[in-house]
Motif scaffolding. Structure first.
Motif, short mmCIF file in Angstrom:
data_model
loop_
_atom_site.label_atom_id
_atom_site.label_comp_id
_atom_site.label_asym_id
_atom_site.label_seq_id
_atom_site.Cartn_x
_atom_site.Cartn_y
_atom_site.Cartn_z
N ARG A 1 13.37 10.53 15.41
CA ARG A 1 13.70 9.84 14.17
C ARG A 1 14.31 10.81 13.16
N ILE A 2 15.11 10.26 12.28
CA ILE A 2 15.80 11.06 11.26
C ILE A 2 14.80 11.58 10.24
N THR A 3 14.92 12.87 9.91
CA THR A 3 14.14 13.45 8.82
C THR A 3 15.12 14.01 7.77
N GLN A 4 14.55 14.51 6.68
CA GLN A 4 15.39 14.84 5.54
C GLN A 4 16.41 15.94 5.83
N GLY A 5 16.05 16.90 6.66
CA GLY A 5 17.00 17.94 7.02
C GLY A 5 18.24 17.35 7.67
N ALA A 6 18.07 16.38 8.55
CA ALA A 6 19.21 15.73 9.20
C ALA A 6 20.06 14.97 8.19
N VAL A 7 19.42 14.31 7.23
CA VAL A 7 20.17 13.58 6.20
C VAL A 7 21.05 14.55 5.42
N ARG A 8 20.47 15.65 4.99
CA ARG A 8 21.23 16.61 4.18
C ARG A 8 22.31 17.31 5.01
N ALA A 9 22.02 17.59 6.27
CA ALA A 9 23.02 18.22 7.13
C ALA A 9 24.19 17.28 7.36
N ALA B 1 18.23 11.04 1.06
CA ALA B 1 17.47 12.29 1.04
C ALA B 1 16.21 12.20 0.19
N THR B 2 16.18 11.27 -0.76
CA THR B 2 14.99 11.08 -1.59
C THR B 2 13.98 10.14 -0.93
N LEU B 3 14.36 9.51 0.16
CA LEU B 3 13.52 8.50 0.80
C LEU B 3 12.89 8.98 2.10
N VAL B 4 13.54 9.94 2.76
CA VAL B 4 13.14 10.34 4.10
C VAL B 4 12.34 11.64 4.04
N PRO B 5 11.25 11.76 4.78
CA PRO B 5 10.43 12.98 4.73
C PRO B 5 11.07 14.15 5.46
N TRP B 6 10.61 15.34 5.15
CA TRP B 6 11.02 16.54 5.86
C TRP B 6 10.32 16.64 7.21
N ARG B 7 10.96 17.35 8.11
CA ARG B 7 10.28 17.73 9.36
C ARG B 7 9.00 18.48 8.99
N THR C 1 0.85 -1.19 0.00
CA THR C 1 0.00 0.00 0.00
C THR C 1 0.89 1.24 0.00
N GLU C 2 0.30 2.38 -0.31
CA GLU C 2 1.08 3.62 -0.31
C GLU C 2 1.68 3.88 1.06
N THR C 3 0.92 3.57 2.11
CA THR C 3 1.44 3.77 3.47
C THR C 3 2.62 2.84 3.74
N GLU C 4 2.50 1.58 3.33
CA GLU C 4 3.60 0.63 3.54
C GLU C 4 4.83 1.05 2.76
N LYS C 5 4.65 1.42 1.52
CA LYS C 5 5.80 1.82 0.71
C LYS C 5 6.47 3.07 1.27
N ARG C 6 5.66 4.01 1.70
CA ARG C 6 6.23 5.25 2.24
C ARG C 6 7.03 4.97 3.51
N GLY D 1 15.93 4.80 4.12
CA GLY D 1 16.73 6.01 4.19
C GLY D 1 17.35 6.22 5.56
N GLU D 2 16.60 5.91 6.61
CA GLU D 2 17.13 6.03 7.97
C GLU D 2 18.33 5.10 8.16
N ALA D 3 18.21 3.86 7.66
CA ALA D 3 19.30 2.91 7.80
C ALA D 3 20.55 3.38 7.07
N LEU D 4 20.38 3.94 5.88
CA LEU D 4 21.52 4.49 5.14
C LEU D 4 22.18 5.62 5.93
N THR D 5 21.37 6.45 6.54
CA THR D 5 21.89 7.59 7.31
C THR D 5 22.59 7.12 8.57
N LEU D 6 22.01 6.17 9.25
CA LEU D 6 22.63 5.64 10.47
C LEU D 6 23.97 5.01 10.15
#
Length: 595
Positions: A221-229, A207-213, A140-145, A152-157
């Motif tokens: 949890r990690i959001t896109q601003g943290a990934v880019r920073a 950064a393409t996978l994780v949502p913005w604050r 579902t869209e929720t599952e995929k999101r 993305g969080e795992a890549l960032t961690l």
């Protein structure tokens, strides 16, 4: 404000539920020891199980071997802001790390090294299996999101784990698949530039996978601003100086490529507007981090969640190991603000009295002054910790989170990169650093104010020097300074300058010739109130209702300058040695850098 909830969930899921996968490994630094084991088919069969697996990855950031104490309060010292626990080296643990006399057998090396690699392994498992799930593409869209976000969080961690390993140990073994897929687990060192390039590419994907604050609930949890920073931070380190096995401090000829990445990522964050500075510098600490609350402006872009509950594996000793002591005896008060750092602040800079705490505190909350050479850091102080209050607690773990990236750092990284790329400061670079300065002086953040703004007309070098100092005032005590100085190739210079300045202070040489020998504080006060000047000799008569403390004395020499960074050797001390236990199990590794 939203109370912090995600932190306790991390430790509950990682330790109690134990949805981790056991993978055979001969390298002890890649071994994972879960409470119970499940097959990948089970763990990666639904979103809920993957969430629990991911919390185990987050959990590898905290506790005594992570940012709960060692990575945050042992490894980043000594620097020109602060000293590690006072005393001569020779303990084969934390003092030797701070004094730069560390040996491979040091008892504080193996634990953090191993936990960081455990985090890498856990992240590798998530990164490998999550995209292979059927519902990653067909759910579902929720599952995929949600699955994309966790990917993305795992890549960032993983990027953060490797970044911490690189900035402390340099070239290290690198592995980007789960251990069960590796044919050789006794890996040699991989050049750090190769690892950095991989991580920078990973973070571009994340950064393409994780949502913005603002698009999701506010938690740790990690959001896109943290990934880019984080990507900007890694790019500056990739483009900066570092100690190389081939000898000496070096930087690549293509370093501007990485400054461009850093500049662009910071620019995206700034223009997005999902994060902004808190109008009050003190509130970031007293009302948010120390109050166990989410900072409401998004200034704290990523904080390491600590669970609370006196856990050496998932909590932090922030506010116990550092900061003011209770009644002068409970708590270590182990980190010392250098007097030269304290006096580097402008007298009107509000960041000074947030970063430095020249006191202990009684069980009634009454200030008990400390002298200049024993001043502790103040961003994590037990008399500010609330929700719950821990003022009289004899515990060692207070559940205080470690701020990994703040928006102020993004503004300063942007200013630094812009100045380097353009051959001098642009109006945008001035505005970025001046926003940080204005807030530091209690001014309106977005309104030009020439009483505090940097004067226009600085050249590239002058602006860089101002930036070096501004980062120190803004980010002091946050585990950043030593590594900044290394990437600028300034660590040795700042150590030498600081030691000379400490001795000039005791000798009452300029600019310290008028400092008082005695300071007077308001008696029976619950906040530190100076009754006499910090910058002029003490009055002949003590003020009414005051308590006095010896301020500038010979202890600045005997307690501080005689041992400050005493063992530092350029071309060696910029990195730590590999722990002996690692070399014992991996014949393909050897020491470098003169260890």
């Amino acid at each position: 404000m939203k109370l912090k909830k995600f932190n306790s969930y991390i430790l509950w899921a990682a330790v109690t539920t134990g949805l981790s996968i056991t993978l055979p490994s001969c390298n002890d630094y890649l071994e994972v020891e879960p409470v119970s084991s499940f097959s990948p088919d089970y763990v990666f069969s639904n979103v809920n199980n993957v969430q629990k697996q991911l919390t185990g990855v987050y959990a590898a950031l905290g506790g005594d071997q992570g940012y709960g104490i060692r990575l945050s309060m042992y490894y980043p010292l000594d620097n020109d802001e602060m000293m590690g626990q006072s005393g001569n080296p020779g303990d084969n643990e934390r003092r030797d790390i701070a004094r730069y006399t560390v040996q491979p057998s040091n008892t504080q090396l193996a634990g953090p090294f191993g936990q960081l690699y455990a985090g890498v392994e856990r992240a590798n498992i998530c990164i490998y299996y999550i995209p292979k799930m059927e519902m990653y593409t067909n759910g579902t869209e929720t599952e995929k999101r949600e699955l994309r976000r966790m990917h993305g969080e795992a890549l960032t961690l993983r990027a953060q784990f490797y970044f911490e390993l690189i900035r402390n140990w340099g070239d290290i073994p690198a592995q980007f698949n789960p251990s069960s897929f590796e044919t050789d687990l006794f890996k040699g060192k991989t050049d750090r530039d190769e690892i950095y390039d991989k991580l920078i590419a990973d973070l571009a994907e994340a950064a393409t996978l994780v949502p913005w604050r603002g698009e999701v609930a506010n938690d740790e949890r990690i959001t896109q601003g943290a990934v880019r920073a984080l990507r900007a931070r890694l790019a500056l380190f990739r483009g900066g100086f570092s100690l190389r096995r081939s000898g000496g401090m070096q930087r690549g000829s293509d370093y501007l490529k990485y400054y461009q990445i850093a500049r662009d990522e910071c620019d995206i964050i700034i223009k997005r507007g999902a994060h902004k500075l808190n109008p009050s510098y003190q509130a970031v600490w007293k009302d948010a981090i120390d109050a166990h609350r989410i900072e409401p402006n998004g200034e704290v872009m990523w904080e390491i969640a600590m669970a609370g509950g006196s856990s050496a594996t998932g909590d932090s000793k922030l506010g116990y190991y550092n900061g003011p002591r209770l009644n002068g005896s409970t708590g270590n008060g182990a980190l010392t603000i250098l007097p030269t750092y304290f006096y580097s602040f402008d007298s009107k800079d509000q960041r000074r009295d947030v970063t430095a705490a020249p006191y202990n505190v009684s069980s009634a909350g009454i200030i008990q002054p400390r002298n200049l050479q024993t001043m502790t850091d103040g961003k994590f102080r037990r008399d500010w910790i609330t929700n719950p209050t821990v003022l009289t607690s004899l515990a060692q773990y207070f559940g205080v989170n470690w701020p990994l990236i703040r928006y102020a750092d993004v503004l300063l990284m942007f200013a630094e990169a812009e100045n380097e790329l353009k051959g001098g400061p642009t109006p945008e670079a001035y505005e970025a650093i001046n926003q940080v300065r204005r807030r530091g002086f209690g001014k309106a953040i977005n309104t030009p104010d020439m009483t505090v703004d940097l004067e226009p007309g600085l050249d590239k070098t002058e602006f860089f020097n101002a930036l070096v100092q501004e980062r120190s005032w803004e980010l002091g005590g946050e585990g950043i300074r030593k590594y900044d100085l290394i990437r600028w190739n300034l660590l040795e210079q700042k150590i030498v300058e600081t030691r000379a300045a400490l001795r000039a202070m005791v000798a009452k040489q300029a600019p310290y010739e008028n400092l008082p020998a005695t300071m007077y504080f308001a008696a029976n006060s619950t906040t530190p109130v100076y009754l006499t000047s910090l910058y002029e000799p003490a009055p002949a008569t003590a003020p009414a209702n005051s308590v006095s403390i010896s301020w500038v004395g010979t202890g600045v020499n005997t307690t501080l300058s005689d041992v400050f960074a005493i063992g530092f050797k350029p071309g060696k001390s910029e990195l730590l040695p590999l722990p002996t236990s690692l070399l014992d199990v991996n014949p393909n590794l050897k020491q470098d850098y003169g260890y």
